[in-house]
Motif scaffolding. Structure first.
Motif, PDB file in Angstrom:
ATOM      1  N   HIS A  98     -18.594  -3.635  -4.634  1.00  0.00           N
ATOM      2  CA  HIS A  98     -20.005  -4.002  -4.464  1.00  0.00           C
ATOM      3  C   HIS A  98     -20.908  -2.777  -4.361  1.00  0.00           C
ATOM      4  CE1 HIS A  98     -18.699  -8.018  -4.474  1.00  0.00           C
ATOM      5  NE2 HIS A  98     -18.141  -8.000  -3.278  1.00  0.00           N
ATOM      6  N   ASP A 133     -15.158 -11.658  -8.184  1.00  0.00           N
ATOM      7  CA  ASP A 133     -15.393 -11.925  -6.766  1.00  0.00           C
ATOM      8  C   ASP A 133     -15.187 -13.421  -6.497  1.00  0.00           C
ATOM      9  OD1 ASP A 133     -15.759 -11.096  -4.181  1.00  0.00           O
ATOM     10  OD2 ASP A 133     -17.935 -11.094  -4.264  1.00  0.00           O
ATOM     11  N   HIS A 188     -11.393  -7.761  -9.289  1.00  0.00           N
ATOM     12  CA  HIS A 188     -11.735  -8.193  -7.919  1.00  0.00           C
ATOM     13  C   HIS A 188     -11.876  -9.716  -7.882  1.00  0.00           C
ATOM     14  CE1 HIS A 188     -13.981  -7.272  -3.983  1.00  0.00           C
ATOM     15  NE2 HIS A 188     -13.986  -8.592  -4.080  1.00  0.00           N
ATOM     16  N   HIS A 217     -14.674  -3.545   0.642  1.00  0.00           N
ATOM     17  CA  HIS A 217     -15.913  -4.301   0.399  1.00  0.00           C
ATOM     18  C   HIS A 217     -17.039  -3.618   1.165  1.00  0.00           C
ATOM     19  CE1 HIS A 217     -13.366  -7.709  -0.836  1.00  0.00           C
ATOM     20  NE2 HIS A 217     -14.430  -8.446  -1.094  1.00  0.00           N
ATOM     21  N   HIS A 238     -10.535 -13.413  -5.521  1.00  0.00           N
ATOM     22  CA  HIS A 238     -10.017 -13.886  -4.221  1.00  0.00           C
ATOM     23  C   HIS A 238      -9.212 -15.163  -4.467  1.00  0.00           C
ATOM     24  CE1 HIS A 238     -12.364 -11.264  -1.431  1.00  0.00           C
ATOM     25  NE2 HIS A 238     -13.250 -11.250  -2.423  1.00  0.00           N
TER      26      HIS A 238
HETATM   27 ZN   LIG Z   1     -14.816  -9.888  -2.614  1.00  0.00          ZN
END
Ligand SMILES: [Zn+2]
Length: 385
Positions: free
Chosen positions: A232, A286, A46, A200, A48
């Motif tokens: 999450h 993340d 995960h 998410h 970005h």
């Molecule tokens: Zn994220």
């Protein structure tokens, strides 16, 4: 190439014989000299790539509050002012994570009615640029919500035929205020295009738990078992453990995976309990140096350490579990067919300055070498070129 005296995750020592990009043999160790830990490549479940500001001068965080909606607003302001394209910053991040041993990742890419598919296109370019080095799976992520950002459902549908591998989602109740209004298009688009889903979910408490169960129901109804993840899932760590156990059984039946990045302030799902109940659990970085978080560096061994720290892991078995979150378990969730340190497997390896796997997780060790298809691609934390 032969890697001598390697300590594998099992604790056993071998000379590793690499031929034609594969692991040709695991031989008895040639001597009793010093040994380094050799791991399969790290997997970031995960990340970005489109959000990071890595390589730019420091950008202060300007969110006016800590709610998800405050941070979405802050990111929109940063986005409007940035002059360096996501292809450049995304590439900066890919280079950094490869140097630390990550050769596979799942990135979420923002899709909303302000951006359209612009970030998806940028990250598709990055994926192409680094295709010989890393595999990058892309989730079309409705960062601004679906109902709050009219037109986003149509964009997600278009993303599915424009290179995205999965459909994302975001706090159906907390952001869009409409469970079915958010989940219906996500599942419909994924079903129509035969894609997986990764949602998410920051919403905590019993309200968050109810959304997880709604996701599980739709997963089973759509025959999507094994193709859905919830990222999450703070809710699982914020309710009494018996309640979380019941939801764990429901997740296991639906084949839904749970991703954690070892949150600093929010509650972390009880990952070991989930795994004991048959839930696939995995980890990711993340946010890394972006409008959401000033922290992070993409080092997945450090991420395993942070999760262990957050989860109060102490015993070697617990540290080995943390390593699985960023190696084998994450590889399974990403559906990597050609993965693992075994005879016949790819000659993709990370050589780490540690004596055991537990030490490799606990000590944030130096990366001596990253090997891809039998070729050294990074040495001492720096790409070889
Ligand atoms: Zn994220």
């Amino acid at each position: 190439m032969i890697l001598r005296n390697a300590t594998l995750a099992s604790g056993k020592r071998h000379d590793i014989d690499l031929k034609d990009g594969r692991i040709a043999a695991l031989l008895p160790p040639s001597n009793d000299g010093p040994s380094l830990v050799v791991l399969p490549p790290l997997v970031d479940g995960h990340i970005h790539l489109d959000k990071t500001l890595l390589g730019l001068p420091w950008v202060p965080n300007r969110a006016e509050g800590n709610a998800v909606s405050d941070r979405i607003a802050a990111e929109r302001r940063v986005r409007a002012e940035r002059s360096v394209p996501e292809t450049v910053t995304g590439a900066n991040l890919v280079k950094q994570v490869v140097a630390s041993g990550t050769l596979h990742m799942r990135t979420h890419v923002d899709v909303d009615n302000q951006l359209g598919l612009q970030n998806l296109k940028a990250i598709l370019e990055v994926r192409e640029q680094f295709r010989d080095l890393v595999t990058i799976e892309i989730v079309a992520f409705p960062q601004s919500g679906i109902l709050r950002s009219p037109g986003t459902a149509e964009l997600l549908d278009e993303a599915a035929t424009s290179g995205a591998d999965l459909i994302g989602g975001l706090d159906p109740v907390g952001i869009d205020g409409d469970l079915a209004g958010h989940l219906d298009p996500v599942f419909a688009i994924a079903g129509k295009h035969g894609k997986g889903i990764d949602i998410h979910l920051h919403d905590g408490g019993e309200a968050g738990l109810a959304q997880i169960e709604a996701i599980a129901e739709r997963t089973v109804a759509g025959g999507l078992q094994g193709k859905v993840a919830v990222s999450h899932a703070f809710a699982l760590g914020s309710v009494p453990i018996d309640m979380a156990r019941r939801t764990a059984d429901c997740l296991a039946r639906a084949g839904i995976a749970i991703m954690s990045h070892g949150p600093g302030a929010a509650t972390m799902p009880p990952l070991i309990m989930l795994a004991e109940h048959g839930v696939q659990v995995f980890a990711g970085s993340d946010n890394i140096r972006d409008a959401w978080s000033p922290f992070g560096n993409g080092d997945m061994l450090e991420r395993a350490m942070l999760i262990g720290y957050r989860g109060n892991y102490r015993r070697d078995e617990e540290l080995a579990f943390a390593l699985d979150l960023v190696t084998g378990n994450a590889a399974k969730v990403l559906g990597l067919q050609d993965y693992g340190l075994k005879v016949g497997g790819p000659a993709d390896l990370v050589v780490v300055e540690a004596g055991t796997v537990a030490e490799a997780v606990a000590s944030r060790p130096h990366r001596k070498m990253v090997i891809k298809a039998g070729r050294v691609v990074a040495r001492d934390g720096v790409l070889t070129g």
